[in-house]
Design an enzyme around this catalytic site. Structure first.
Site, short mmCIF file in Angstrom:
data_model
loop_
_atom_site.label_atom_id
_atom_site.label_comp_id
_atom_site.label_asym_id
_atom_site.label_seq_id
_atom_site.Cartn_x
_atom_site.Cartn_y
_atom_site.Cartn_z
N LEU A 224 0.86 -1.18 0.00
CA LEU A 224 0.00 0.00 0.00
C LEU A 224 0.90 1.23 0.00
O LEU A 224 1.50 1.57 1.01
CB LEU A 224 -0.91 -0.01 1.23
N HIS A 225 0.98 1.89 -1.13
CA HIS A 225 1.94 2.98 -1.30
C HIS A 225 1.45 4.32 -0.73
O HIS A 225 2.06 4.91 0.16
CB HIS A 225 2.24 3.19 -2.80
N ASP A 226 0.36 4.81 -1.30
CA ASP A 226 0.02 6.22 -1.16
C ASP A 226 -0.34 6.70 0.24
O ASP A 226 0.00 7.84 0.61
CB ASP A 226 -1.12 6.56 -2.12
#
Length: 390
Positions: free
Chosen positions: A281-283
């Site tokens: 999960l990047h953002d």
């Protein structure tokens, strides 16, 4: 009690952007000023529609304004993520995402535009308090500070999900392409958000005023934050101590939707990056980073525990973005266009913060708590909605 952190979110929804919006909208330590959209995971038309749809799904459609921004890079044609990452819509993988009202979509494009809306909101906050979190290309952010250079001094800082370091910067797996260790995600060397507008990234990351108060969240960090089976169960059913059944569909449509979004691109990360435990999960990490120094802080680490370092270490970096070459050069001819070259600075020298780790368990717990707050908001909306006519 300290005031929450004023935050403007610039994004390109995008599956993981949906979680960034959730965290920004419902974390008690954050006051979400507004959302601007940018080209990237899909066209600007689609990312704007998706932002409005996510706000509707979490019950914030009346509380947060959305402003369409740049449809392409500062000096390059538009590039959108491949369909196997985010799908044709940019948010494929679920049937539970609401369709935003046509008038809201029209208003987001009619104005004020992203730069004007950002400038007004940030300029209305006390100096040194407001943050900008960018989870897509830095096109809107670079345009903002070019048009309003006085805001560089006024904002508290910028966080950006983008770039990659490689060379064992963290323990995260970065993937292998044709037997060669990968640095980027879209090309061998470059992360997508930086690659699609390297000039914008270079403008922000090399700015002498902005760089010392910028936190860069690269793939090396985000690949440590995996939506494992246990995490998915947490999001679906809540904490185990709640006593709720931990099987079946999930507590609410919102939770089911979020997990469906997570799993849409899981196969790509498994096959390309060898992340078999779950997709990263990047953002939302760019949103979580603005809580540094507050009572709500989710600890980000500027040290490498593998080397015996501890939290007394405060690393800062100079970041150079390679702007030579075209996207075609980068994809087919080995050019390093969009690569972020990172140089450690002497202790105490001002520069970009690039964390090497974070409190992952705390991060996921905060995401789940925001799910619960959104669930409660949706329950109230449903309870006050007029009954459908017979």
């Amino acid at each position: 009690m300290p005031d929450p952190v004023p935050l403007w979110l610039d994004c390109d929804p995008g599956h993981d952007d949906a979680f960034a919006i959730l965290l920004a909208a419902y974390h008690p330590g954050i006051r979400l000023l507004g959302i601007s959209t940018v080209h990237g995971n899909a066209s600007l038309e689609k990312t704007t529609k998706n932002a409005l749809a996510v706000l509707a799904a979490i019950g914030k459609q009346d509380a947060v304004s959305v402003h369409a921004g740049a449809p392409q890079a500062l000096a390059r044609p538009p590039t959108h993520a491949p369909a196997d990452i985010h799908g044709e819509s940019g948010l494929d993988g679920t049937t539970l995402l609401p369709t935003p009202a046509a008038e809201r979509t029209a208003a987001a494009h009619a104005g004020p535009g992203a730069v004007d809306a950002m400038a007004a909101a940030l300029g209305g906050c006390a100096p040194g308090t407001a943050w900008v979190a960018a989870t897509g290309a830095l096109t809107n952010v670079a345009a903002l500070f070019a048009a309003h250079p006085e805001l560089r001094e006024r904002v508290a800082g910028v966080t950006s999900m983008g770039g990659s370091v490689g060379d064992g910067f963290t323990a995260a797996p970065m993937g292998v392409v044709d037997g060669v260790p990968r640095v980027g995600n879209y090309t061998q060397w470059a992360e997508f958000n930086v690659l699609i507008d390297p000039e914008a990234a270079a403008a922000v990351l090399a700015d002498p005023v902005l760089a010392p108060k910028t936190t860069l969240v690269p793939l090396d960090l985000t690949h440590l934050v995996l939506a494992t089976r246990d995490v998915q169960d947490l999001l679906l059913y809540g904490p185990p101590e709640d006593g709720a059944p931990r099987s079946g569909r999930g507590k609410t449509d919102l939770r089911v939707m979020l997990v469906e979004l997570l799993n849409f691109f899981a196969a790509t990360y498994r096959d390309v990056f060898k992340l078999t435990e779950g997709p990263p999960l990047h953002d939302p990490l760019a949103v979580a980073a603005v809580l540094a120094g507050t009572e709500h802080e989710i600890a980000f680490h500027d040290f490498d525990a593998r080397k015996g370092q501890d939290n007394s270490r405060q690393e800062r970096f100079a970041v150079k973005v390679i702007t030579d070459g075209t996207l075609d050069d980068a994809r087919h001819r080995g050019a390093q266009t969009g690569r972020t070259l990172v140089t450690p600075l002497p202790p105490g020298a001002p520069g970009v913060r690039i964390p090497r780790g974070l409190d992952v368990d705390r991060f996921w717990a905060e995401i789940e708590e925001c799910c619960e707050r959104a669930d409660e908001a949706n329950r109230k909306i449903l309870a006050t909605a007029p009954a459908p006519s017979a």
